[in-house]
Write an enzyme that holds these catalytic residues in place. Structure first.
Site, short mmCIF file in Angstrom:
data_model
loop_
_atom_site.label_atom_id
_atom_site.label_comp_id
_atom_site.label_asym_id
_atom_site.label_seq_id
_atom_site.Cartn_x
_atom_site.Cartn_y
_atom_site.Cartn_z
CD GLU A 118 -3.26 0.24 2.11
OE1 GLU A 118 -4.23 -0.49 1.85
OE2 GLU A 118 -3.07 0.71 3.25
CG HIS B 236 7.28 -29.77 0.16
ND1 HIS B 236 7.80 -31.03 -0.08
CD2 HIS B 236 8.04 -29.23 1.15
CE1 HIS B 236 8.81 -31.24 0.75
NE2 HIS B 236 8.99 -30.16 1.49
CE LYS C 129 -12.34 1.53 1.27
NZ LYS C 129 -11.67 2.48 2.15
O1 PA5 Z 1 -3.78 1.34 5.86
C1 PA5 Z 1 -4.91 1.76 5.70
O2 PA5 Z 1 -5.17 2.96 5.70
C2 PA5 Z 1 -6.07 0.82 5.49
O3 PA5 Z 1 -5.67 -0.50 5.45
C3 PA5 Z 1 -7.06 0.99 6.63
O4 PA5 Z 1 -6.44 0.72 7.84
C4 PA5 Z 1 -8.27 0.09 6.44
O5 PA5 Z 1 -8.89 0.38 5.22
C5 PA5 Z 1 -9.26 0.28 7.57
O6 PA5 Z 1 -9.64 1.61 7.67
P1 PA5 Z 1 -10.36 2.15 8.95
O7 PA5 Z 1 -9.45 2.03 10.10
O8 PA5 Z 1 -10.67 3.59 8.62
O9 PA5 Z 1 -11.61 1.34 9.13
#
Ligand code: PA5
Length: 444
Positions: A286, A307, A421
């Site tokens: 990310e 394996h 989303k």
């Molecule tokens: O790293 C990130 O920003 C995402 O993985 C969020 O943590 C994830 O989408 C969850 O978001 P939130 O804490 O707002 O529910």
């Protein structure tokens, strides 16, 4: 923690690394000065050293209340609000924790990290005859997966124990002011912890996002933080390249990337580290996967996956490198017995510890993969305990910040995750998405 680059350095032309080593200092300085891209999300850089004993006591106290009241604590969260706690808890738990009935710790289970109807139905079935509580974690407070699971579990808990008691068993970890979860927690009077504004989800394991769930599971959060604090010192801008493991890791992976190694495989030889790799995949994927750039983070558990994936890694397209996490000393000891008949032919191993076999498998694999054209970065940690895990988590965070800046991306945003989303909300006719609904239906 010890980082060894010898078997990776031989894959990049001599001289190319020194330029990148210089770049690490500038990138690390950007993290420190806060003048780089995404600089409103740098709260994690000095997070470990800013954690006070009083704050850890408050987290522990809340964890203790849940531990007293509950046989099961459900940790609801996804992505950065899930993976850190899951990674640490899995690494530190008894492997068969889920089946241990004679226990002093509550079962810790997870929800809100998928939208599986069967998963949620199974979870509710499991909880139906248990005393349970919920830690609901969401920075935005609006994440569908987490909010949906929480709605179901909150309803179930209130029906089971009544609203007043449910209030005692629900803790919300969220933004200080914004979001639906903050409003809901205020209205219901839940105990809350704040996720700092300047710490993004994937860098939040050392905030209450991770710490509360880890304390609930019975692990020592003080030692975890101590490990991170020591690593914060060991990777700071005042530590030169030759002694700074985060800078060296960042330099080497960028060097390999420049010479065509587009996938990094995080390897462990200890199944307890499986979810550390899942956390690491989010951290690096990310942070770096944007602007059509970035190393693809993959992971395998060895020797299990030798394996299955071993063939590809040994002989497939030569676009990969491996980063092996090696654990120097297991927590426990198992010695291989002598067998008079030796029908399995294993007497050559009799008297040895199982870990000695594992270590030779590891060494043999690393050498074979290097011979097969797979560069190898080696990370050795002393043991799988709170201190060493805390240090390793911060090492990867710091390495990620440095590496992302070297790559020339903003390591602290994630614009790409919004695309699914938007489509999902359009398909579900969420209010406010009318135009998107129309457009997406026209495509189908
Ligand atoms: O790293 C990130 O920003 C995402 O993985 C969020 O943590 C994830 O989408 C969850 O978001 P939130 O804490 O707002 O529910």
């Amino acid at each position: 923690m010890k980082l060894t680059l010898t078997h990776a350095a031989c894959f990049v032309p001599a001289g190319s690394l020194s330029h990148l080593a210089d770049m690490t200092a500038a990138a690390n300085q950007l993290l420190e000065s806060g003048k780089g891209a995404g600089n409103d999300f740098l709260g994690w850089v000095h997070l470990p050293s800013s954690i006070t004993p009083a704050f850890l006591d408050e987290v522990q106290e809340t964890a203790n209340l849940l531990r007293q009241k509950c046989q099961v604590v459900v940790i609801a969260g996804i992505g950065g609000s899930y993976l850190g706690a899951k990674a640490v808890n899995d690494a530190l738990a008894h492997t068969f924790d889920a089946y241990c009935t004679d226990r002093k710790d509550p079962y810790v289970v997870y929800a809100g990290n998928n939208i599986g109807e069967d998963y949620l139905a199974d979870l509710m079935e499991f909880l139906s005859d248990k005393e349970f509580g919920i830690v609901n974690i969401s920075k935005s407070g609006t994440t569908t997966e987490t909010a949906l699971a929480f709605r179901l579990l909150k309803t179930m808990l209130e029906e089971k124990v009544g609203k007043a008691e449910a209030r005692q068993r629900i803790v919300a970890v969220t933004d200080a002011q914004k979001g639906a979860l903050r409003s809901l927690a205020t209205k219901e009077g839940y105990k809350t912890f704040v996720i700092p504004d300047n710490v993004g989800g994937r860098f939040s394991v050392l905030t209450p996002v991770g710490l509360l769930a880890i304390a609930v599971a019975g692990h020592d959060i003080k030692q975890l933080v101590k490990g991170a604090q020591d690593m914060e010192k060991a990777t700071g801008t005042d530590v030169d390249y030759a002694n700074n493991p985060a800078a060296q890791y960042a330099a080497m992976r960028n060097a390999l990337y420049q010479f065509g190694k587009k996938t990094e495989i995080l390897v462990n030889f200890n199944p307890k580290l499986h979810f550390i790799a899942e956390w690491w995949k989010q951290l690096y994927g990310e942070s770096e996967g944007k602007d059509h750039k970035g190393i693809f983070p993959a992971a395998v558990d060895f020797t299990t996956d030798l394996h299955s994936m071993g063939q590809w890694i040994q002989d497939g397209e030569r676009s990969i490198f491996e980063t092996v996490i090696s654990v120097k000393e297991p927590q426990k000891k198992v010695v291989i017995p002598e067998d008079k008949e030796n029908l399995d032919g294993l007497n050559f191993l009799a008297g040895k510890r199982v870990d000695e076999v594992n270590k030779m498998a590891e060494l043999g694999t690393r050498l074979a993969h290097v011979d097969g054209g797979v560069p190898n970065i080696h990370i050795e940690i002393e043991r799988v305990d709170e201190y060493n895990i805390g240090a390793m988590l911060y090492f990867f965070e710091r390495g990620c910040g440095i590496s992302g800046y070297m790559l020339g991306v903003n390591p602290f945003n994630q614009p790409g995750v919004e695309a699914y989303k938007k489509n999902m909300f359009a398909l579900l006719n969420k209010p406010g998405y009318e135009a998107e609904s129309k457009a997406i239906l026209a495509r189908l």
